[in-house]
Design a protein around this motif. Structure first.
Motif, PDB file in Angstrom:
ATOM      1  N   LEU A   1     -19.403  39.779  22.633  1.00 31.22           N
ATOM      2  CA  LEU A   1     -19.146  39.067  23.884  1.00 31.22           C
ATOM      3  C   LEU A   1     -19.260  37.570  23.625  1.00 31.22           C
ATOM      4  N   ALA A   2     -18.339  36.801  24.197  1.00 28.20           N
ATOM      5  CA  ALA A   2     -18.370  35.343  24.068  1.00 28.20           C
ATOM      6  C   ALA A   2     -17.864  34.712  25.360  1.00 28.20           C
ATOM      7  N   TYR A   3     -18.294  33.477  25.590  1.00 24.02           N
ATOM      8  CA  TYR A   3     -17.857  32.686  26.739  1.00 24.02           C
ATOM      9  C   TYR A   3     -16.933  31.602  26.222  1.00 24.02           C
ATOM     10  N   VAL A   4     -15.733  31.529  26.790  1.00 25.62           N
ATOM     11  CA  VAL A   4     -14.722  30.577  26.324  1.00 25.62           C
ATOM     12  C   VAL A   4     -14.279  29.704  27.490  1.00 25.62           C
TER      13      VAL A   4
ATOM     14  N   ARG B   1     -19.786  39.997  14.280  1.00 23.32           N
ATOM     15  CA  ARG B   1     -18.670  39.050  14.278  1.00 23.32           C
ATOM     16  C   ARG B   1     -19.198  37.646  14.539  1.00 23.32           C
ATOM     17  N   GLU B   2     -18.710  36.680  13.735  1.00 18.02           N
ATOM     18  CA  GLU B   2     -19.223  35.318  13.869  1.00 18.02           C
ATOM     19  C   GLU B   2     -18.747  34.619  15.134  1.00 18.02           C
ATOM     20  N   ASP B   3     -17.744  35.159  15.810  1.00 20.60           N
ATOM     21  CA  ASP B   3     -17.247  34.522  17.033  1.00 20.60           C
ATOM     22  C   ASP B   3     -17.824  35.176  18.286  1.00 20.60           C
ATOM     23  N   GLY B   4     -18.928  35.909  18.139  1.00 15.40           N
ATOM     24  CA  GLY B   4     -19.577  36.521  19.282  1.00 15.40           C
ATOM     25  C   GLY B   4     -20.924  35.885  19.572  1.00 15.40           C
ATOM     26  N   ASP B   5     -21.493  36.180  20.739  1.00 15.48           N
ATOM     27  CA  ASP B   5     -22.776  35.637  21.187  1.00 15.48           C
ATOM     28  C   ASP B   5     -22.774  34.110  21.103  1.00 15.48           C
ATOM     29  N   LEU B   6     -21.717  33.494  21.609  1.00 12.74           N
ATOM     30  CA  LEU B   6     -21.620  32.033  21.579  1.00 12.74           C
ATOM     31  C   LEU B   6     -20.841  31.501  22.765  1.00 12.74           C
ATOM     32  N   THR B   7     -21.034  30.210  23.002  1.00 15.23           N
ATOM     33  CA  THR B   7     -20.285  29.470  24.009  1.00 15.23           C
ATOM     34  C   THR B   7     -19.259  28.615  23.289  1.00 15.23           C
ATOM     35  N   ALA B   8     -17.988  28.823  23.572  1.00 18.66           N
ATOM     36  CA  ALA B   8     -16.907  28.098  22.915  1.00 18.66           C
ATOM     37  C   ALA B   8     -16.170  27.231  23.939  1.00 18.66           C
ATOM     38  N   VAL B   9     -16.027  25.951  23.614  1.00 22.58           N
ATOM     39  CA  VAL B   9     -15.295  25.014  24.482  1.00 22.58           C
ATOM     40  C   VAL B   9     -14.117  24.464  23.689  1.00 22.58           C
ATOM     41  N   THR B  10     -12.932  24.501  24.271  1.00 21.05           N
ATOM     42  CA  THR B  10     -11.726  24.116  23.548  1.00 21.05           C
ATOM     43  C   THR B  10     -11.029  22.917  24.175  1.00 21.05           C
ATOM     44  N   ARG B  11     -10.348  22.180  23.321  1.00 21.80           N
ATOM     45  CA  ARG B  11      -9.410  21.131  23.752  1.00 21.80           C
ATOM     46  C   ARG B  11      -8.186  21.212  22.857  1.00 21.80           C
ATOM     47  N   THR B  12      -6.997  21.043  23.471  1.00 25.86           N
ATOM     48  CA  THR B  12      -5.748  21.130  22.727  1.00 25.86           C
ATOM     49  C   THR B  12      -5.066  19.767  22.716  1.00 25.86           C
ATOM     50  N   TYR B  13      -4.530  19.420  21.536  1.00 23.24           N
ATOM     51  CA  TYR B  13      -3.899  18.111  21.336  1.00 23.24           C
ATOM     52  C   TYR B  13      -2.478  18.313  20.811  1.00 23.24           C
ATOM     53  N   ASN B  14      -1.562  17.538  21.373  1.00 27.60           N
ATOM     54  CA  ASN B  14      -0.192  17.512  20.866  1.00 27.60           C
ATOM     55  C   ASN B  14      -0.096  16.551  19.697  1.00 27.60           C
TER      56      ASN B  14
END
Length: 244
Positions: A60-63, A229-242
């Protein structure tokens, strides 16, 4: 698994049965052994139980998409348990940030919040060669840069160190074409140079360990622990750039 192993071991003894038993009894032994193997395997699988000493694992992860101020729960479990389904019980990945969805099976809406987020500054560009400055908020354990095209060359440097350079070749099937991951990024950030022929988009992801600060999160029962899995139990915040 022990039951299945025992059943397979029993099958290996059938040739010996043919040597010591009369022909008719040996012929009857084969279907009996096969039936026993199936019964043992089924019993072993149905008797699988979990408790505090043998906990079950869940992903489980928060994105959160910092560009749109929207957030989601995500899970890569094939069949989530009741605790995981309270967060991720659907299959709609359309609301996830660009450059994030990968090998996910379950999603669910979540409440946006303030958290460590990535920052990417395009310092200069010379054709396909990009010079970037990458930093993140306090507390992030790692930063990941995902490109929509393969990387052919990359170098990175942090204050007080010499640049580390590496040539990149080959392809990454069924996943993101180009990816750079940093662990323990210093507060001052890092200078990154990448060559991305035809690159048009970059998604930066800042990852912080744990979910306890997420609104509405309730800790799992004691017989449930995070997956490996290394992408679980974490809070992930994203930003996208052109890039173009």
């Amino acid at each position: 698994m022990p039951a299945l192993a025992l059943a397979l071991f029993g099958l290996t003894l059938l040739p010996l049965a043919e040597l010591v038993l009369p022909e008719r009894r040996a012929a009857l032994a084969l279907p009996s052994a096969l039936a026993l193997a199936v019964a043992l395997a089924v019993t072993g699988m149905t008797a699988e139980t979990y408790d505090q000493t043998r906990p079950r694992r869940t992903h489980l992860a928060y994105v959160m998409n910092a560009d749109s101020d929207t957030a989601h729960w995500v899970s890569g479990d094939a069949d989530p348990g009741s605790w995981t389904r309270r967060y991720a019980s659907g299959h709609d990945q359309g609301g996830l940030p660009p450059g994030y969805a990968r090998n996910l099976r379950w999603t669910g809406p979540a409440q946006p919040m303030r958290a460590a987020e990535p920052s990417v500054q395009i310092v200069s560009r010379d054709g396909d060669l990009l010079r970037l400055r990458v930093s993140t908020g306090r507390g992030a354990r790692s930063v990941t840069l995902r490109f929509d095209r393969p990387i052919t060359e990359a170098s990175a440097a942090v204050p007080g160190s010499r640049p580390a350079r590496v040539a990149v070749d080959g392809t990454r099937p069924k996943t993101w074409p180009g990816e750079v991951r940093f662990r323990g990024l210093p507060a001052g950030g890092a200078s990154i140079t990448v060559r991305v022929p035809g690159g048009r988009r970059l998604t930066a992801i800042a990852e912080t360990t744990g979910l306890t600060t997420v609104p509405g999160f309730v800790p799992p029962p004691r017989d449930l622990v995070p997956s490996t899995r290394e992408d679980g139990d974490l809070t992930a915040v994203t930003r996208t750039y052109n890039l173009r």
